[in-house]
Design a protein around this motif. Structure first.
Motif, PDB file in Angstrom:
ATOM      1  N   UNK A  13      61.444 -23.275  25.302  1.00 38.83           N
ATOM      2  CA  UNK A  13      60.266 -23.367  26.169  1.00 38.83           C
ATOM      3  C   UNK A  13      60.189 -22.114  27.059  1.00 38.83           C
ATOM      4  N   UNK A  14      59.334 -21.175  26.687  1.00 40.26           N
ATOM      5  CA  UNK A  14      59.326 -19.923  27.448  1.00 40.26           C
ATOM      6  C   UNK A  14      58.078 -19.787  28.315  1.00 40.26           C
ATOM      7  N   UNK A  15      57.306 -20.849  28.400  1.00 40.21           N
ATOM      8  CA  UNK A  15      56.011 -20.701  29.056  1.00 40.21           C
ATOM      9  C   UNK A  15      56.112 -20.807  30.576  1.00 40.21           C
ATOM     10  N   UNK A  16      55.190 -20.113  31.250  1.00 37.20           N
ATOM     11  CA  UNK A  16      55.106 -20.183  32.708  1.00 37.20           C
ATOM     12  C   UNK A  16      53.761 -20.799  33.066  1.00 37.20           C
TER      13      UNK A  16
ATOM     14  N   UNK B  77      54.461  -7.981  30.804  1.00 37.70           N
ATOM     15  CA  UNK B  77      55.843  -8.115  30.323  1.00 37.70           C
ATOM     16  C   UNK B  77      55.915  -8.983  29.074  1.00 37.70           C
ATOM     17  N   UNK B  78      54.763  -9.308  28.526  1.00 41.01           N
ATOM     18  CA  UNK B  78      54.728 -10.087  27.280  1.00 41.01           C
ATOM     19  C   UNK B  78      55.028 -11.563  27.466  1.00 41.01           C
ATOM     20  N   UNK B  79      54.804 -12.070  28.690  1.00 41.73           N
ATOM     21  CA  UNK B  79      55.093 -13.500  28.945  1.00 41.73           C
ATOM     22  C   UNK B  79      53.795 -14.292  29.051  1.00 41.73           C
TER      23      UNK B  79
ATOM     24  N   UNK C 297      58.725 -22.793  33.432  1.00 37.72           N
ATOM     25  CA  UNK C 297      58.775 -22.436  34.850  1.00 37.72           C
ATOM     26  C   UNK C 297      57.430 -22.809  35.476  1.00 37.72           C
ATOM     27  N   UNK C 298      57.492 -23.502  36.595  1.00 38.06           N
ATOM     28  CA  UNK C 298      56.271 -23.879  37.301  1.00 38.06           C
ATOM     29  C   UNK C 298      56.203 -23.080  38.601  1.00 38.06           C
ATOM     30  N   UNK C 299      55.137 -22.298  38.760  1.00 35.96           N
ATOM     31  CA  UNK C 299      55.027 -21.454  39.954  1.00 35.96           C
ATOM     32  C   UNK C 299      53.898 -21.962  40.854  1.00 35.96           C
TER      33      UNK C 299
ATOM     34  N   UNK D 132      58.750  -8.660  37.127  1.00 31.77           N
ATOM     35  CA  UNK D 132      59.750  -7.708  36.606  1.00 31.77           C
ATOM     36  C   UNK D 132      61.009  -8.453  36.165  1.00 31.77           C
ATOM     37  N   UNK D 133      61.456  -9.386  37.008  1.00 27.49           N
ATOM     38  CA  UNK D 133      62.684 -10.121  36.689  1.00 27.49           C
ATOM     39  C   UNK D 133      62.493 -10.989  35.448  1.00 27.49           C
ATOM     40  N   UNK D 134      61.383 -11.727  35.417  1.00 26.19           N
ATOM     41  CA  UNK D 134      61.155 -12.608  34.264  1.00 26.19           C
ATOM     42  C   UNK D 134      60.978 -11.781  32.991  1.00 26.19           C
TER      43      UNK D 134
END
Ligand SMILES: Cc1cc2nc3c(=O)[nH]c(=O)nc-3n(C[C@H](O)[C@H](O)[C@H](O)COP(=O)(O)OP(=O)(O)OC[C@H]3O[C@@H](n4cnc5c(N)ncnc54)[C@H](O)[C@@H]3O)c2cc1C
Length: 424
Positions: free
Chosen positions: A1-4, A23-25, A152-154, A331-333
């Motif tokens: 699960x790579x989704x944000x 960043x390709x996310x 990840x939930x932001x 940047x980190x993700x």
């Protein structure tokens, strides 16, 4: 699960989606309003925020639509003396002049870019609560009863954040009984004396009057004062929600801006001579205490922007700090490859993100305090006397010239070194 998943299509949420896309996310944004937020008025973006907008390919598009400037003067209402200057931008020193731009211009530019990149934004969908938060991901619910999952939930959902409730169930922002009362008026009405520099804050023992140009050519100015709201009639807590948007409140605000003018120079009399109530903006000030955590224990639920730190307006850093949150997180993700399969690295990276960002927000809060202190009419902070009434310059290098890419590179290099040391 790579989704944000991002809650809130405000300035933070839209900017984060773009940063992640670079960043390709993949990210999806959910916004409770049916249309983008438009609370009116212009905002000031300083070099640290503009550098982020530049990296997101937004700056060049919005720059021609805003008013570029370098400094704010502080003048005495009584004597007209220049008390000090505060630098908001400087192309030579920080790479950018400061920009005052309408919030809608910024939101629309971000939204158009988000749509161009095919990033989904779902309007009219209100986040309600987190159902489950594990190291593998988050399940969360909307007000309509539907649920979704994300790696990840932001929470980019502003000062009254619902996502924050997952971290701080009982925390409510506190109204501090102050409001910023502003209006937009034509600059011509001010009859600005020759050689008089705007933007300016004219200080008097009773308070300060701000004049700040907007529109590309500076043909319009924002004028404003802060108002204390106390007692039953003026206490926001006793008023129905949205009171500040009513015609009655706006007419009252016009009267407030016109009161007490005798202590100010003619430019202020001119500025307030005609005010259209429709161009009034009332900004009630809320505060949130300094938060120890911006992420849940699993680091799968994160808050940023106003949801994590409500910054008072003195140094004009609310949005600028939100942009820094967003950029460093992206940047980190990006380096983690999304919402992070390596659980330890993900946790460490998110802990580093908060520590780094909180330290800078703390410095901004300190800067705010210094500015507020200097705005008070006291001579003991002056450097020199007579014509030398200018106060010592603020050191803003750390604020406007931070190398966010370098900071993230350094952190990953350190992680690599440490893991190699363990292997050896
Ligand atoms: C009048 C005014 C002037 C300002 N001037 C400046 C300035 O000059 N410079 C500066 O740096 N800062 C300024 N600020 C501060 C700045 O506006 C904020 O710091 C900034 O807007 C924070 O952005 P955000 O995206 O974190 O939150 P917001 O802008 O509040 O956006 C949050 C978004 O989340 C949405 N949302 C909320 N709840 C939910 C939910 N449950 N589900 C889904 N969506 C939800 C909201 O509808 C909104 O679209 C100013 C603020 C005001 C009010």
């Amino acid at each position: 699960m790579d989704s944000v998943t991002i809650i809130g299509a405000g300035l933070s949420g839209l900017a984060l989606a773009l940063g992640l896309h670079l960043k390709g996310i993949r990210a999806t944004i959910y916004e409770s309003r049916a249309t983008p937020l438009n609370i009116g008025g212009a905002v000031m973006i300083s070099p640290n925020g503009l550098r982020v907008l530049d990296a997101l390919n937004i700056y060049q598009g919005v720059k021609p639509q805003g008013y570029s400037f370098d400094r704010l003067d502080f003048k005495s209402a009584a004597t007209g003396d220049l008390l000090e200057t505060y630098e908001f931008g400087n192309a030579d020193r920080y790479g950018y002049r400061a920009l005052r731009v309408y919030r809608t211009v910024l939101i629309n530019a971000l939204l158009e870019e988000v749509e161009r990149k095919g990033i989904p934004v779902v309007f009219g969908k209100r986040f309600s609560h987190v159902v489950e938060d594990t190291a593998q991901g988050v399940t969360f619910a909307f007000a309509d009863g539907s649920t979704e999952k994300a790696g990840l939930l932001v929470g980019a959902d502003g000062i009254h954040s619902k996502v924050r409730r997952h971290l701080y169930p009982d925390l409510e922002p506190t109204f501090i009984h102050m409001a910023g009362i502003t209006a937009a008026v034509p600059t011509a009405q001010l009859k600005v004396p020759e050689g008089y520099h705007i933007p300016v804050t004219i200080t008097s023992p009773q308070g300060a009057f701000v004049i700040a140009p907007q529109e590309v050519d500076g043909s319009e100015v924002l004028i404003g004062k802060q108002r204390r709201l106390l007692g039953d009639d003026n206490d926001e807590a006793t008023k129905p929600p949205g009171w500040e948007k009513t015609l009655e409140a706006k007419q009252d605000a016009v009267r407030f801006l016109q009161q007490g003018n005798e202590q100010f120079p003619e430019i202020v009399h001119n500025a307030t001579s005609q005010i259209d109530p429709a161009r009034i903006n009332i900004w009630p000030f809320y505060v949130v205490p300094r938060l120890e955590r911006w992420a849940s224990a699993t680091r799968r639920v994160v808050i940023l922007g106003d949801a994590a730190h409500a910054i008072p307006p003195s140094a004009g850093q609310g949005i600028n700090q939100a942009f820094e949150d967003v950029y460093v997180l992206a940047l980190l993700l990006g380096r983690l490859g999304g919402a992070g399969e390596d659980e330890k690295l993900h946790t460490d990276a998110l802990s580093f993100w908060q520590e780094y960002r909180q330290a800078r927000v703390d410095k901004v809060l300190d800067l705010n305090r210094q500015i507020d202190l200097r705005r008070m009419p006291s001579d003991d902070k002056l450097v020199g006397t007579g014509s030398g009434v200018l106060k010592e310059e603020f050191d803003l290098e750390w604020l406007y010239n931070a190398d966010l890419n370098g900071v993230v590179d350094e952190w990953f290099a350190k992680q690599k070194e440490e893991s190699q040391a363990v292997e050896n």
